[in-house]
Design a protein around this motif. Structure first.
Motif, PDB file in Angstrom:
ATOM      1  N   PRO A  57       0.824  -1.224   0.000  1.00 28.95           N
ATOM      2  CA  PRO A  57       0.000   0.000   0.000  1.00 28.95           C
ATOM      3  C   PRO A  57       0.854   1.270   0.000  1.00 28.95           C
ATOM      4  O   PRO A  57       0.584   2.211  -0.742  1.00 28.95           O
ATOM      5  N   THR A  58       1.922   1.285   0.795  1.00 29.47           N
ATOM      6  CA  THR A  58       2.737   2.496   0.885  1.00 29.47           C
ATOM      7  C   THR A  58       3.529   2.727  -0.405  1.00 29.47           C
ATOM      8  O   THR A  58       3.599   3.853  -0.909  1.00 29.47           O
ATOM      9  N   LEU A  59       4.098   1.664  -0.963  1.00 32.19           N
ATOM     10  CA  LEU A  59       4.848   1.845  -2.210  1.00 32.19           C
ATOM     11  C   LEU A  59       3.919   2.175  -3.368  1.00 32.19           C
ATOM     12  O   LEU A  59       4.298   2.892  -4.300  1.00 32.19           O
ATOM     13  N   THR A  60       2.706   1.680  -3.299  1.00 32.70           N
ATOM     14  CA  THR A  60       1.730   2.055  -4.334  1.00 32.70           C
ATOM     15  C   THR A  60       1.457   3.554  -4.265  1.00 32.70           C
ATOM     16  O   THR A  60       1.378   4.238  -5.285  1.00 32.70           O
ATOM     17  N   LEU A 242      -6.743   5.106   7.460  1.00 29.76           N
ATOM     18  CA  LEU A 242      -6.409   5.910   6.277  1.00 29.76           C
ATOM     19  C   LEU A 242      -4.973   6.427   6.321  1.00 29.76           C
ATOM     20  O   LEU A 242      -4.301   6.515   5.308  1.00 29.76           O
ATOM     21  N   PHE A 243      -4.524   6.792   7.515  1.00 33.48           N
ATOM     22  CA  PHE A 243      -3.217   7.441   7.636  1.00 33.48           C
ATOM     23  C   PHE A 243      -2.052   6.443   7.652  1.00 33.48           C
ATOM     24  O   PHE A 243      -0.913   6.802   7.344  1.00 33.48           O
ATOM     25  N   ARG A 244      -2.354   5.205   8.041  1.00 29.76           N
ATOM     26  CA  ARG A 244      -1.283   4.208   8.240  1.00 29.76           C
ATOM     27  C   ARG A 244      -0.340   4.083   7.046  1.00 29.76           C
ATOM     28  O   ARG A 244       0.879   4.175   7.209  1.00 29.76           O
ATOM     29  N   PRO A 245      -0.857   3.877   5.829  1.00 27.97           N
ATOM     30  CA  PRO A 245       0.098   3.715   4.715  1.00 27.97           C
ATOM     31  C   PRO A 245       0.946   4.952   4.444  1.00 27.97           C
ATOM     32  O   PRO A 245       1.952   4.870   3.748  1.00 27.97           O
ATOM     33  N   TYR A 246       0.555   6.068   4.997  1.00 30.88           N
ATOM     34  CA  TYR A 246       1.357   7.287   4.833  1.00 30.88           C
ATOM     35  C   TYR A 246       2.393   7.440   5.954  1.00 30.88           C
ATOM     36  O   TYR A 246       3.058   8.467   6.048  1.00 30.88           O
ATOM     37  N   GLY A 247       2.440   6.446   6.839  1.00 29.85           N
ATOM     38  CA  GLY A 247       3.425   6.520   7.924  1.00 29.85           C
ATOM     39  C   GLY A 247       3.012   7.456   9.036  1.00 29.85           C
ATOM     40  O   GLY A 247       3.861   7.991   9.751  1.00 29.85           O
ATOM     41  N   ILE A 248       1.697   7.673   9.180  1.00 26.05           N
ATOM     42  CA  ILE A 248       1.217   8.622  10.190  1.00 26.05           C
ATOM     43  C   ILE A 248       0.369   7.881  11.238  1.00 26.05           C
ATOM     44  O   ILE A 248      -0.594   7.194  10.892  1.00 26.05           O
TER      45      ILE A 248
END
Ligand code: BDP
Length: 714
Positions: A57-60, A242-248
């Protein structure tokens, strides 16, 4: 390919100088993906022909951000390819690679490396991180380079934050209002959460992740217990997802008496086992819904909030009890040091230190004490808080205010980057020269691992998020300087202006010049020479140095400036309140003497006669008036400088800034006139030659009232 380039050149040509099809309303912040000029677009295209790697999800997100950014800047659609080709961007997370192309050791969980190199004989750009989130930060950094017109064919950079927790604090209430918010209602639509998750949440996460902000405290420090009910935990969990894949990560402010209010406990005594058990169960419940929940932020025994002192326990007793509840889950407690008590007659500037210094060494290892940048309250200028450098055994985190409660609220252009830089670079002298505040909070001075910095957010539902285009720069500067405390306010302003307006130096240079002088201008027209806290009661809008009748002495402006017939200023020296004694001895010695006190902080530390000679040779009285004059003149100069930018700035944003500068000029004049009218009524002195008399008599200013001023809790 050629045809695509041709279309692109045509499209760009049409766009330059022509009205855009979409509104420049500020919604895109510094992430504007607008056509770059032909040369810049060409080099971006040449160095971003395809993207390789990453399906998490994060790399996407990283890939999509690059695709979106490049498309906006160049018009090209960049494909995701499986094989490496010339000009590709390779996303490489060490977490997913056996043999990383670029070493990632030392980057930590958030850092990144970007390097142009040859892979299988082809020149490419590698964006690497030890984790996927590190790669995401790297993707945003690459886009920053692209948007600011930097060279993209020879990059070799590594960047990792020294401060672990880089957080926004929202002072958002559950009813949608925002304490000290000047950008509309709260962006958290608590009522329709957890079901409805509007697009703004994702855009919020993008904006923060692009700066490296890695946490957000969702609710006001003046917390309601309701945020800990099952229903609200579910709402917070929806945001966390919602924020997790953004590292938040998300955090919550908690109210000390929640166990009593929610479940009828008889007490909130931190040493009562039933209270500790309640918090433990509550923490377990939260972590079930939000496995990576960050932890709690606490305002206790401050401004009427309940706390452990109500049970004759210390702040450490309270913090440690909560810390034990979140510890098994890896959570932390941020305990605020913003305290002053109505029954404490001591100088308010001394009270936090007096309460907290004796507790040094008593806090659990997952507690960090959150200290405002200055000892009073986010004034236009304050000396750094004496707790920095004074609690070597306790991790301290910085609390800055991004929302401009005391700096012109939504309309004044007062860039806070310079305030952040001034504080971070202040030398505490705690362990000799070079013991800067930055080194205290990044943990390097005392070897702390738990480190943090928080900014009270200036975000609301306004289309431009922050109440004005230029207020976005304060959010930006906070995030960038939290990531790298060595960045200068000027470098950050340059980056921001280039991305927000245009990388054209003819645009960047004058905008940066305006920004760099703007906060000093506000200090000059509001609180020059170390004055503080002379604003209107409650809403803190506008001048009111005459106020003297509020219930608590330290709520009154007269308490702070102490102006009388003879002189002005708060004597905080050894022979006064001895607040200077809270600083390291070498610094205290300097501050005890007005001649060795920085003039910008003169009246913060000294009560001086009106005839006192300033470094310029003029008297304190004349100098004070000249500062007020200079503040107003600087705003007038900003208006002139902005007017010259009309050809280069889109009409919509040009008009907003132009209008707000006019408001700022009017209000700067009001501040100047009202303060001079008042101080003159006390000093009885004539104005220096060339300084105009205030437009109205003092009573006129005193009679003004602002019943619906925003941001003020009723
Ligand atoms: C002051 C604000 C007040 C906050 C308080 C705090 O005026 O609204 O609740 O600080 O930081 O700046 O707790």
């Amino acid at each position: 390919m050629f045809a695509r380039l041709f279309c692109w050149i045509m499209a760009s040509a049409l766009l330059i100088g022509a009205p855009r099809a979409w509104a420049e309303d500020g919604y895109d912040l510094w992430l504007r993906n607008v056509p770059a000029d032909a040369a810049a677009a060409q080099q971006i295209g040449a160095n971003a022909r395809s993207i390789v790697g990453g399906t998490s999800p994060t790399l996407t997100i990283a890939r999509q951000e690059l695709q979106r950014g490049i498309a906006g800047l160049t018009g090209a659609t960049v494909p995701l390819t499986a094989t490496v080709q010339q000009g590709a961007i390779l996303l490489q997370s060490a977490a997913q690679q056996d043999k990383p192309l670029v070493p990632t050791d030392g980057l930590g969980p958030d850092g990144y490396a970007i390097r142009t190199m040859t892979v299988v004989g082809k020149p490419v750009t590698v964006i690497a991180g030890a984790t996927d989130v590190g790669v995401l930060h790297g993707a945003y950094a690459w886009l920053r380079l692209a948007r600011t017109g930097a060279a993209l064919d020879r990059i070799d950079m590594r960047s990792a934050p020294r401060i672990g927790l880089r957080l926004l604090n929202h002072w958002d209430n559950l009813d949608g209002t925002v304490e000290r918010g000047y950008a509309g209602q709260s962006i958290w639509d608590w009522w329709r959460l957890p079901d409805y998750k509007g697009p703004r949440y994702t855009d919020y996460a993008r904006a923060n992740a692009s700066l490296g902000i890695n946490g957000t405290v969702l609710n006001n420090v003046n917390a309601k217990s309701d945020s800990l009910t099952a229903a609200y935990i579910a709402k917070a969990a929806a945001l966390a997802d919602l924020f997790r894949p953004y590292g938040i990560k998300v955090y919550l402010s908690v109210k000390w008496t929640a166990p009593m209010e929610l479940d009828g406990l008889k007490s909130a005594d931190p040493l009562d086992p039933a209270v500790a058990a309640w918090w433990k169960a509550k923490a377990d419940e939260i972590y079930k819904a939000i496995p990576d929940f960050g932890g709690f932020l606490v305002k206790a025994n401050s401004e009427g909030q309940p706390g452990p002192q109500d049970y004759k326990r210390t702040h450490a007793d309270g913090a440690n009890m909560l810390a034990a509840a979140v510890k098994p889950h890896g959570g932390i407690v941020m305990w605020r040091a913003f305290v002053y008590a109505h029954d404490n007659p001591d100088d308010r500037a001394k009270q936090a230190y007096s309460d907290f210094k004796p507790l040094d060494g008593q806090f659990a290892d997952n507690v960090i004490v959150q200290v405002k940048n200055g000892a009073i309250d986010f004034q236009p200028r304050e000396p750094f808080h004496p707790l920095f450098g004074a609690m070597p055994k306790t991790p301290l985190m910085m609390e800055f205010q991004i929302t401009k409660e005391y700096l012109g609220q939504s309309t004044h252009l007062t860039y806070l980057g310079t305030l952040f830089e001034e504080t971070l670079k202040s030398d505490t002298l705690a362990k000799g020269k070079g013991s800067t505040v930055a080194k205290v909070i990044d943990g390097s001075l005392e070897g702390h691992k738990l480190t943090g910095i928080a900014g009270v957010a200036n975000i609301g539902v306004d289309r431009d998020w922050s109440g004005s285009i230029f207020n976005q720069a304060d959010w930006y500067a906070f995030g960038r300087m939290a990531w790298d405390t060595d960045l200068t306010a000027e470098a950050v302003a340059r980056e921001w202006a280039a991305q927000t307006f245009s990388p054209d130096p003819r645009v960047v240079a004058p905008i940066v010049a305006m920004m760099m002088g703007s906060r000093e201008a506000a200090v000059d027209y509001m609180t020059p020479l170390g004055l503080a806290h002379i604003m209107g009661t409650g809403h803190h809008y506008g001048p009111a140095p005459w106020v003297s009748e509020l219930a608590r002495p330290e709520w009154n402006p007269v308490y702070y400036h102490k102006a009388d017939k003879q002189g002005i200023g708060f004597d905080r020296t050894r022979t006064g309140s001895n607040a200077t004694g809270q600083y390291a001895p070498a610094l205290a010695k300097l501050l005890d003497n007005p001649k060795t006190t920085p003039e910008r902080e003169l009246l913060w530390f000294h009560h001086l006669p009106w005839d006192y000679r300033l470094q310029s040779g003029e008297t304190l009285w004349d100098g004070l008036i000249h500062h007020y004059d200079r503040g107003v003149e600087t705003v007038a100069a900003m208006q002139r400088d902005w007017a010259k930018l009309k050809p280069q700035v889109d009409a919509e944003r040009f008009a907003q800034v132009e209008t707000f500068l006019a408001i700022q000029h009017r209000e700067a004049q009001w501040w100047r006139d009202a303060c001079i009218a008042y101080f003159q009524s006390v000093s009885g002195r004539p104005l220096p030659a060339g300084s105009a008399a205030p437009a109205h008599p003092l009573d006129w200013y005193k009679a003004l009232s602002f019943p619906y001023a925003p941001g003020h809790p009723k």
